[in-house]
Design an enzyme around this catalytic site. Sequence first.
Site, mmCIF file in Angstrom:
data_model
loop_
_atom_site.group_PDB
_atom_site.id
_atom_site.type_symbol
_atom_site.label_atom_id
_atom_site.label_comp_id
_atom_site.label_asym_id
_atom_site.label_seq_id
_atom_site.Cartn_x
_atom_site.Cartn_y
_atom_site.Cartn_z
ATOM 1 N N GLY A 73 0.823 -1.197 0.000
ATOM 2 C CA GLY A 73 0.000 0.000 0.000
ATOM 3 C C GLY A 73 0.863 1.255 0.000
ATOM 4 O O GLY A 73 2.064 1.211 0.232
ATOM 5 N N GLY A 74 0.238 2.384 -0.307
ATOM 6 C CA GLY A 74 0.945 3.652 -0.251
ATOM 7 C C GLY A 74 1.345 4.181 -1.614
ATOM 8 O O GLY A 74 0.893 3.688 -2.654
ATOM 9 N N THR A 77 8.052 5.883 -2.424
ATOM 10 C CA THR A 77 8.975 5.868 -1.301
ATOM 11 C C THR A 77 10.391 5.722 -1.843
ATOM 12 O O THR A 77 10.605 5.073 -2.868
ATOM 13 C CB THR A 77 8.665 4.702 -0.340
ATOM 14 O OG1 THR A 77 7.359 4.864 0.191
ATOM 15 C CG2 THR A 77 9.646 4.663 0.815
ATOM 16 N N HIS A 79 14.249 4.302 -1.007
ATOM 17 C CA HIS A 79 15.101 3.453 -0.179
ATOM 18 C C HIS A 79 16.543 3.658 -0.612
ATOM 19 O O HIS A 79 16.826 3.829 -1.811
ATOM 20 C CB HIS A 79 14.743 1.971 -0.333
ATOM 21 C CG HIS A 79 13.390 1.621 0.185
ATOM 22 N ND1 HIS A 79 12.932 2.016 1.424
ATOM 23 C CD2 HIS A 79 12.379 0.886 -0.365
ATOM 24 C CE1 HIS A 79 11.713 1.548 1.608
ATOM 25 N NE2 HIS A 79 11.350 0.872 0.538
ATOM 26 N N ALA A 149 8.848 5.531 7.299
ATOM 27 C CA ALA A 149 7.737 5.195 6.411
ATOM 28 C C ALA A 149 7.222 3.795 6.720
ATOM 29 O O ALA A 149 7.972 2.935 7.220
ATOM 30 C CB ALA A 149 8.187 5.267 4.949
ATOM 31 N N GLY A 151 4.763 0.695 4.851
ATOM 32 C CA GLY A 151 4.016 0.198 3.696
ATOM 33 C C GLY A 151 3.858 -1.303 3.832
ATOM 34 O O GLY A 151 4.855 -2.020 3.955
ATOM 35 N N CYS A 180 5.238 9.856 -0.392
ATOM 36 C CA CYS A 180 3.889 9.497 0.056
ATOM 37 C C CYS A 180 2.847 10.524 -0.363
ATOM 38 O O CYS A 180 1.794 10.655 0.273
ATOM 39 C CB CYS A 180 3.861 9.286 1.573
ATOM 40 S SG CYS A 180 4.949 7.954 2.109
#
Length: 223
Positions: A73-74, A77, A79, A149, A151, A180
Amino acid sequence: MNNSIEWRVSDELVPYDEALAFMEERVAAIRAGTAPECVWLLEHPPLYTAGTSADPKDLLWHDRFPVYQTGRGGQFTYHGPGQRVAYVMLDLKKRGADVRAYVHDLEEWLIRTLARFTVKGERRDGRVGIWVDRGPGPGMSRREDKVAAIGVRVRHWVTFHGIALNVDPDLSHFQGIVPCGITQHGVTSLWGLGNTPTMEDVDCALMAAWDEVFGRPGDGGGE
């Protein structure tokens, strides 16, 4: 199969495809009862992931880092090195079968981990992740930055994906996305807040806070 959780810690950067393949395999094995639940602590090379709600307009840098579509979900993002990712693979049928409660527990896990570094992490209604109040901002507003975050994805009541805590990543890399989907707030890290833990320090804090929130192996659930 016993009820203990397997903790995996990777010291080298883990390619995103490799992490996805492991999660797929472990989630299936947990459901089949042939492998224990697992929490995997790792770092990725620089990359962006797009969740199921991601808006293509929120990807601002198209060619700098790889972009992965993912089933969590989301929205978008980032990383990268200096960010501790924790992929959490749990059997929710043994833990109340409540996804909303599970997400709340992930938030609490992060809040308690941050507290070990004297950082007050907070939830915000309508915003995913954990936030810190940075004090007065421009005008009458207050500045709030995201420090972690969340998710998640759940398949047949087994979880995967998880959380990402900013320890000391290159925060400029977040400029390539609207994190987000939120434009009015910023992003920070533990080091950006004046704390300078090692990744090992963060791992120890995550493991200690885990027991408080989710229970020790064999307890059968969290708070």
